[in-house]
Design an enzyme around this catalytic site. Structure first.
Site, short mmCIF file in Angstrom:
data_model
loop_
_atom_site.label_atom_id
_atom_site.label_comp_id
_atom_site.label_asym_id
_atom_site.label_seq_id
_atom_site.Cartn_x
_atom_site.Cartn_y
_atom_site.Cartn_z
CB ALA A 102 58.55 -1.45 47.03
CD GLU B 94 58.10 -8.35 40.24
OE1 GLU B 94 58.19 -7.41 39.46
OE2 GLU B 94 57.00 -8.87 40.55
CG HIS C 175 60.13 -16.03 -7.75
ND1 HIS C 175 58.77 -15.76 -7.57
CD2 HIS C 175 60.21 -17.12 -8.55
CE1 HIS C 175 58.08 -16.66 -8.25
NE2 HIS C 175 58.92 -17.50 -8.85
NE ARG D 58 33.34 -3.27 24.19
CZ ARG D 58 33.60 -2.50 25.23
NH1 ARG D 58 32.76 -2.47 26.27
NH2 ARG D 58 34.67 -1.76 25.28
NE ARG E 51 37.31 -0.34 19.88
CZ ARG E 51 37.89 0.65 20.55
NH1 ARG E 51 38.16 1.78 19.95
NH2 ARG E 51 38.19 0.52 21.84
CD GLU F 220 48.91 -12.35 20.55
OE1 GLU F 220 49.11 -12.51 21.77
OE2 GLU F 220 49.67 -11.68 19.81
P1 NDP Z 1 42.99 -4.69 24.05
O1 NDP Z 1 42.83 -3.30 24.51
O2 NDP Z 1 43.81 -5.00 22.86
O3 NDP Z 1 41.56 -5.32 23.83
C1 NDP Z 1 40.58 -5.31 24.82
C2 NDP Z 1 39.31 -5.87 24.24
O4 NDP Z 1 38.35 -6.02 25.26
C3 NDP Z 1 38.71 -4.96 23.18
O5 NDP Z 1 38.25 -5.77 22.13
C4 NDP Z 1 37.56 -4.29 23.93
O6 NDP Z 1 36.48 -3.97 23.12
C5 NDP Z 1 37.14 -5.40 24.87
N1 NDP Z 1 36.48 -4.89 26.07
C6 NDP Z 1 36.93 -3.92 26.89
N2 NDP Z 1 36.06 -3.72 27.90
C7 NDP Z 1 35.04 -4.57 27.68
C8 NDP Z 1 33.82 -4.83 28.36
N3 NDP Z 1 33.48 -4.16 29.48
N4 NDP Z 1 32.99 -5.76 27.87
C9 NDP Z 1 33.32 -6.42 26.74
N5 NDP Z 1 34.45 -6.23 26.06
C10 NDP Z 1 35.30 -5.31 26.52
O7 NDP Z 1 43.53 -5.45 25.35
P2 NDP Z 1 44.17 -6.88 25.56
O8 NDP Z 1 43.74 -7.28 26.92
O9 NDP Z 1 43.87 -7.80 24.44
O10 NDP Z 1 45.71 -6.57 25.53
C11 NDP Z 1 46.25 -5.53 26.35
C12 NDP Z 1 47.43 -4.90 25.68
O11 NDP Z 1 48.53 -5.78 25.76
C13 NDP Z 1 47.24 -4.63 24.21
O12 NDP Z 1 46.70 -3.36 23.98
C14 NDP Z 1 48.61 -4.77 23.63
O13 NDP Z 1 49.20 -3.49 23.57
C15 NDP Z 1 49.32 -5.67 24.62
N6 NDP Z 1 49.52 -7.00 24.02
C16 NDP Z 1 50.35 -7.10 22.96
C17 NDP Z 1 50.55 -8.32 22.36
C18 NDP Z 1 51.45 -8.41 21.17
O14 NDP Z 1 52.23 -7.47 20.94
N7 NDP Z 1 51.38 -9.46 20.37
C19 NDP Z 1 49.91 -9.54 22.84
C20 NDP Z 1 49.04 -9.31 23.96
C21 NDP Z 1 48.87 -8.09 24.52
P3 NDP Z 1 36.40 -2.59 22.28
O15 NDP Z 1 37.31 -2.78 21.13
O16 NDP Z 1 34.97 -2.51 21.90
O17 NDP Z 1 36.83 -1.52 23.22
#
Ligand code: NDP
Length: 454
Positions: free
Chosen positions: A116, A36, A437, A200, A206, A183
């Site tokens: 590593a 790590e 309830h 966007r 989404r 979040e």
């Molecule tokens: P996500 O994939 O959830 O969201 C990324 C966001 O960034 C989307 O809204 C996307 O838009 C936008 N985006 C991507 N590229 C661009 C760009 N070039 N310009 C502008 N906007 C952009 O990723 P996160 O970083 O939020 O989280 C990563 C992963 O970590 C998640 O998928 C999840 O699985 C995990 N996670 C889980 C949590 C939980 O369980 N509570 C908490 C935090 C993370 P668009 O939708 O248009 O593609």
């Protein structure tokens, strides 16, 4: 007698890697080493789920003070002391990190606290130059935040830096509309930061159920957060005082104390030597694996975010465990990636499992059972936060295909809904269940008539 130094070398001491190493060593007697390069525990423990959830609690206490006052308590709300929180957070993360190290070592795993890389299908190269031979390599290096190219070198924050802030900014622009953006925007607004969340697309989160999306968006705005959808950056510059000037597609030019890019995470494979060792990589560098987490190179396996299957801690843990049982326990196990429940820790939280209404409709006729209401706890004080309880039901079989909840504690509730849906419960099973309830979730067993059918 093995001709290798180790039976297994795990690269990456996060959730998936640690689970695989411990099970391989303690349950199956393999000789295991792990490297790590940063801190044991990985993203979840050090700069993800754990510190995030503690910040969720911190922000929630602020809201609870307001609620208590509305209920009649004589309380005075001061400012949030970020430094005090950070000191405690740092201590807690150190404690958890040492537990991860201790548990792995107690299981017989040798830990190298350095980077590593893969030298060849049976050799790992440590940063100090040592070469270590191994029968199997497990790549469990996780993901890394992605910042869109024109903005990558401006020194804006990602989720890696958010927990290391010296002080809270006055204002913050959050880019993205996914888990982390929603979040973090909600948490920071709750801690007193003036947050603008810029996304966007047409609606945040989404891929989630559209009613869930709408409820979370409304809740964020209810908290005073400035939510801007259908908007993207056109330019971002760093000002001499360290602040940021942001121009957007709506023609606005505004300044923010800081900017957080929550624009997705990419598999952490740079410089690992995987392509050179012949490992097939997919879009964005994801390590391509089969159902047993094996790459096209038979001695190299990969689990967790680096494979970009489902980027969730419990999924990585399951994959790591299944890998160890398959390769060292003689029991081939495919990790099950269906019906995975998850939660977005906004306020209120959003929990989801199974198909969205939109996905289910694409597969056949559905009935939608839904309640959107102001829960007792907040309606009493005239707060306008709406809860959502929604079931997506197959019109033919009556099977519940999806459950979507927005409510305080939805993360806890959806865990149980996950079990129920995994068992294949029908709407009739819900109907036969007596309500508890007064609770919010009783709505789930009291939804008599479909809200809509299609
Ligand atoms: P996500 O994939 O959830 O969201 C990324 C966001 O960034 C989307 O809204 C996307 O838009 C936008 N985006 C991507 N590229 C661009 C760009 N070039 N310009 C502008 N906007 C952009 O990723 P996160 O970083 O939020 O989280 C990563 C992963 O970590 C998640 O998928 C999840 O699985 C995990 N996670 C889980 C949590 C939980 O369980 N509570 C908490 C935090 C993370 P668009 O939708 O248009 O593609």
């Amino acid at each position: 007698m093995s001709t290798f130094d180790y039976d297994l070398f795990v690269i990456g001491g996060g959730s998936g890697g640690v689970r695989a190493a411990r099970i391989a060593s303690s349950d199956h007697g393999a000789k295991v080493a792990m490297a790590e390069e940063f801190r044991m525990g990985g993203t979840c423990v050090i700069r993800g789920c754990v510190p995030k959830k503690l910040m969720v609690f911190a922000a929630g206490h602020g809201a609870a003070i307001d609620e208590a006052a509305a209920y009649g308590w004589q309380v005075e709300k001061g400012r949030f002391d970020w430094r005090a929180f950070r000191t405690r957070l740092d201590g807690e993360l150190r404690r958890l990190e040492s537990i991860y190290t201790r548990n792995a070592e107690a299981a017989g795993v040798t830990i190298f606290h350095q980077r590593a890389t893969v030298a060849d299908p049976h050799t790992v190269r440590l940063a100090d130059g040592r070469l270590i031979t191994t029968r199997h390599i497990l790549v469990a290096t996780g993901g890394t935040p992605f910042v869109p190219e024109p903005y990558a070198d401006l020194g804006a924050m990602t989720s890696n830096e958010i927990f290391l802030m010296d002080r809270l900014p006055g204002s913050m622009l959050v880019l993205g509309g996914g888990f982390i953006a929603c979040e973090m925007a909600g948490i920071l607004q709750g801690l007193g930061v003036a947050v603008t969340l810029m996304y966007r697309g047409t609606q945040i989160l989404r891929g989630f159920d559209s009613d869930l999306q709408g409820h979370v968006a409304a809740a964020l705005m209810q908290q005073g957060l400035n939510l801007e959808v259908n908007t993207d950056l056109t330019a971002l510059e760093r000002l001499p005082d360290g602040r940021f000037r942001a121009s957007d597609t709506q023609g606005r030019v505004r300044e923010f104390d800081t900017v957080l890019f929550a624009t997705g995470r990419r598999p952490n494979v740079d410089g690992l030597g995987l392509a050179e060792a012949g490992v097939n990589l997919g879009d964005g560098g994801a390590v391509i694996v089969d159902d047993y987490s094996q790459t096209n190179i038979p001695s190299i396996f990969a689990v967790g975010d680096v494979t970009d299957r489902i980027q969730l801690t419990p999924v990585a843990i399951r994959e790591g465990h299944a890998f160890a049982d398959t390769v060292f326990g003689g029991t081939p196990i495919k990790p099950d990636h269906t019906m995975v429940a998850s939660a977005v820790f906004t306020r209120p939280e959003a929990g989801t499992v199974g198909l969205t209404e939109e996905q289910a409709r694409a597969e056949g006729p559905v009935e939608i059972y839904m309640a959107s209401f102001n829960p007792m706890q907040t309606s009493f004080i005239k707060a306008e936060t709406k809860a959502l309880m929604k079931l997506v039901v197959c019109a033919k079989t009556r099977k519940v295909l999806g459950c979507h909840i927005v409510a305080p504690g939805a993360g806890e509730l959806i865990q149980l809904a996950g079990v129920i849906l995994k068992m294949g419960a029908t709407k009739d099973d819900f109907d036969r269940t007596m309500a508890v309830h007064p609770t919010m979730t009783e709505e789930l067993v009291l939804l008599r008539k479909p809200t809509r059918t299609a």
